[in-house]
Design a protein around this motif. Structure first.
Motif, short mmCIF file in Angstrom:
data_model
loop_
_atom_site.label_atom_id
_atom_site.label_comp_id
_atom_site.label_asym_id
_atom_site.label_seq_id
_atom_site.Cartn_x
_atom_site.Cartn_y
_atom_site.Cartn_z
N HIS A 86 -5.66 -11.16 18.11
CA HIS A 86 -4.61 -10.42 18.80
C HIS A 86 -4.15 -11.16 20.05
O HIS A 86 -3.12 -10.83 20.63
N ALA A 94 2.29 -4.61 3.08
CA ALA A 94 1.33 -5.22 4.00
C ALA A 94 1.65 -6.71 4.10
O ALA A 94 1.42 -7.34 5.13
N LYS A 121 4.47 0.98 1.49
CA LYS A 121 4.66 0.09 2.64
C LYS A 121 4.14 -1.32 2.33
O LYS A 121 3.05 -1.47 1.77
N GLY A 178 1.39 -8.31 16.02
CA GLY A 178 0.98 -6.96 16.39
C GLY A 178 0.09 -6.32 15.33
O GLY A 178 -0.08 -6.85 14.22
N SER A 179 -0.48 -5.19 15.72
CA SER A 179 -1.37 -4.46 14.82
C SER A 179 -0.63 -4.06 13.54
O SER A 179 0.54 -3.66 13.59
N GLY A 180 -1.31 -4.20 12.42
CA GLY A 180 -0.70 -3.81 11.14
C GLY A 180 0.30 -4.81 10.60
O GLY A 180 1.02 -4.55 9.64
N GLY A 181 0.35 -6.00 11.21
CA GLY A 181 1.34 -7.01 10.82
C GLY A 181 1.02 -7.75 9.54
O GLY A 181 1.84 -8.53 9.05
N GLY A 182 -0.20 -7.56 9.02
CA GLY A 182 -0.55 -8.19 7.74
C GLY A 182 -1.51 -9.36 7.88
O GLY A 182 -1.80 -10.05 6.90
N LYS A 183 -2.07 -9.56 9.08
CA LYS A 183 -2.92 -10.73 9.31
C LYS A 183 -4.19 -10.69 8.46
O LYS A 183 -4.53 -11.66 7.79
N THR A 184 -4.87 -9.55 8.49
CA THR A 184 -6.10 -9.43 7.71
C THR A 184 -5.81 -9.49 6.21
O THR A 184 -6.57 -10.09 5.45
N THR A 185 -4.71 -8.89 5.81
CA THR A 185 -4.33 -8.92 4.39
C THR A 185 -4.15 -10.37 3.95
O THR A 185 -4.64 -10.79 2.89
N TYR A 194 0.87 -1.17 0.00
CA TYR A 194 0.00 0.00 0.00
C TYR A 194 0.90 1.21 0.00
O TYR A 194 1.71 1.36 0.92
N1 LIG Z 1 -6.82 -0.56 2.18
C1 LIG Z 1 -5.63 -0.19 2.67
N2 LIG Z 1 -5.03 0.94 2.28
C2 LIG Z 1 -3.83 1.30 2.75
N3 LIG Z 1 -3.14 0.58 3.64
C3 LIG Z 1 -3.68 -0.56 4.09
C4 LIG Z 1 -4.95 -1.01 3.63
N4 LIG Z 1 -5.23 -2.18 4.24
C5 LIG Z 1 -4.18 -2.45 5.05
N5 LIG Z 1 -3.24 -1.49 4.95
C6 LIG Z 1 -1.95 -1.45 5.66
O1 LIG Z 1 -1.33 -2.72 5.49
C7 LIG Z 1 -0.69 -3.15 6.70
C8 LIG Z 1 -1.22 -4.51 7.12
O2 LIG Z 1 -2.58 -4.37 7.49
P1 LIG Z 1 -3.48 -5.57 8.02
O3 LIG Z 1 -4.85 -5.05 8.25
O4 LIG Z 1 -3.33 -6.74 7.12
O5 LIG Z 1 -2.78 -5.92 9.41
P2 LIG Z 1 -3.34 -6.70 10.66
O6 LIG Z 1 -2.21 -7.52 11.16
O7 LIG Z 1 -4.59 -7.42 10.32
O8 LIG Z 1 -3.64 -5.53 11.67
P3 LIG Z 1 -4.73 -5.42 12.84
O9 LIG Z 1 -4.34 -6.47 13.83
O10 LIG Z 1 -4.51 -4.04 13.36
O11 LIG Z 1 -6.07 -5.63 12.24
C9 LIG Z 1 -0.92 -2.03 7.70
O12 LIG Z 1 0.21 -1.19 7.69
C10 LIG Z 1 -2.13 -1.32 7.16
O13 LIG Z 1 -2.13 0.04 7.55
#
Ligand SMILES: Nc1ncnc2c1ncn2[C@@H]1O[C@H](COP(=O)(O)OP(=O)(O)OP(=O)(O)O)[C@@H](O)[C@H]1O
Length: 244
Positions: A196, A21, A19, A40-47, A16
């Motif tokens: 988490h 993901a 950066k 941790g938050s933002g680690g890419g799990k949801t992606t 993104y």
């Molecule tokens: N649609 C988007 N546009 C821009 N950046 C994004 C988007 N979706 C995710 N990101 C970025 O990609 C990275 C990974 O996000 P992701 O949601 O996969 O992490 P996560 O581990 O699931 O976080 P959380 O535990 O906070 O939900 C983060 O830096 C997030 O800000």
């Protein structure tokens, strides 16, 4: 005999802006596993999760589900094999419990009998007489249970769960964890469960993946990861378990 693999990430990457993901992400999920994904938050799990049902496609590398590359497959057909549960249940607030659960089978032009809906409700420990209730009248925990029952209605081979129990109280959370463990045993579905909460991950997972900054930090059985953290990030993460 080698166990069958159902999901394969092969050097998958997603960016993104500037950066990552997900970065050079290679990982395999065995059929029938209960994989818990922590970090941790933002680690890419949801992606990572959204790449399994093709809600996101990799910029480079590939993701294969049941041998099919998500970039070159019929995503609607793919999603029919995959249940998706999000925090809060993601229910349609204007529909009742029965209509919410029947929604996906109806899309597939399949009928679902009240008996089958009753069975699904039983799997998530809800009484059958809740069927005609409007979902907006239900508690958070009950809505979450209906969300799981809805995801199970299409008999998915894979169940994706993104922080499903993040918004409920401790007692309800434990009950939901027991329910999903039973469901895994009964359905033999492959479960990918993002949380988490490391304690939840260790409690539920047959295999744990720790992610940070879009990369695999460590993977293994809960015992393995707990006893042999493979670096500072994993060690710090595992420390959370010490205050048990
Ligand atoms: N649609 C988007 N546009 C821009 N950046 C994004 C988007 N979706 C995710 N990101 C970025 O990609 C990275 C990974 O996000 P992701 O949601 O996969 O992490 P996560 O581990 O699931 O976080 P959380 O535990 O906070 O939900 C983060 O830096 C997030 O800000």
């Amino acid at each position: 005999m080698r166990q069958e693999t159902i999901i394969v990430f092969d050097r998958a990457e997603k960016m993104y802006e500037d950066k990552y993901a997900l970065r050079d992400f290679s990982f395999e999920i065995r059929k029938g596993a209960f994989l818990t994904v922590v970090g941790g938050s933002g680690g890419g799990k949801t992606t990572m999760l959204k790449m399994i049902n093709g809600l996101l496609l990799p910029d480079s590398g590939s993701v294969r589900v049941g041998g099919m590359d998500t970039a070159h497959t019929d995503l609607i057909a793919l999603r029919r094999k995959i249940g998706y549960v999000i925090q809060g249940g993601g229910l349609f607030p204007h529909l009742n419990v029965r209509e919410n659960i029947a929604y996906v089978p109806r899309l597939k032009k399949e009928k679902i009998s009240p008996e089958h809906i009753g069975e699904l409700l039983d799997m998530v420990a809800l009484p059958a007489d809740i069927m005609e209730r409007n979902v907006s009248e239900l508690s958070g925990g009950q809505q979450q249970r209906v969300g799981i029952a809805r995801a199970l209605a299409a008999r998915p081979e894979i169940l994706l769960m993104d922080e499903p129990f993040g918004a409920v109280d401790g007692i309800t959370r434990k009950q939901l964890q027991d329910a999903i463990r039973d469901i895994h045993e009964r359905t033999k579905a492959t479960i990918v469960f993002v949380t988490h909460d490391l304690r939840e991950a260790v409690r539920l997972g047959s295999w744990i993946l720790i992610m940070n900054e879009g990369e695999v930090v460590q993977q293994g059985t809960p015992e393995d990861v707990r006893n042999n953290p493979n670096g500072d990030y994993a060690a710090q993460f595992i420390k959370q378990l010490e205050c048990e």
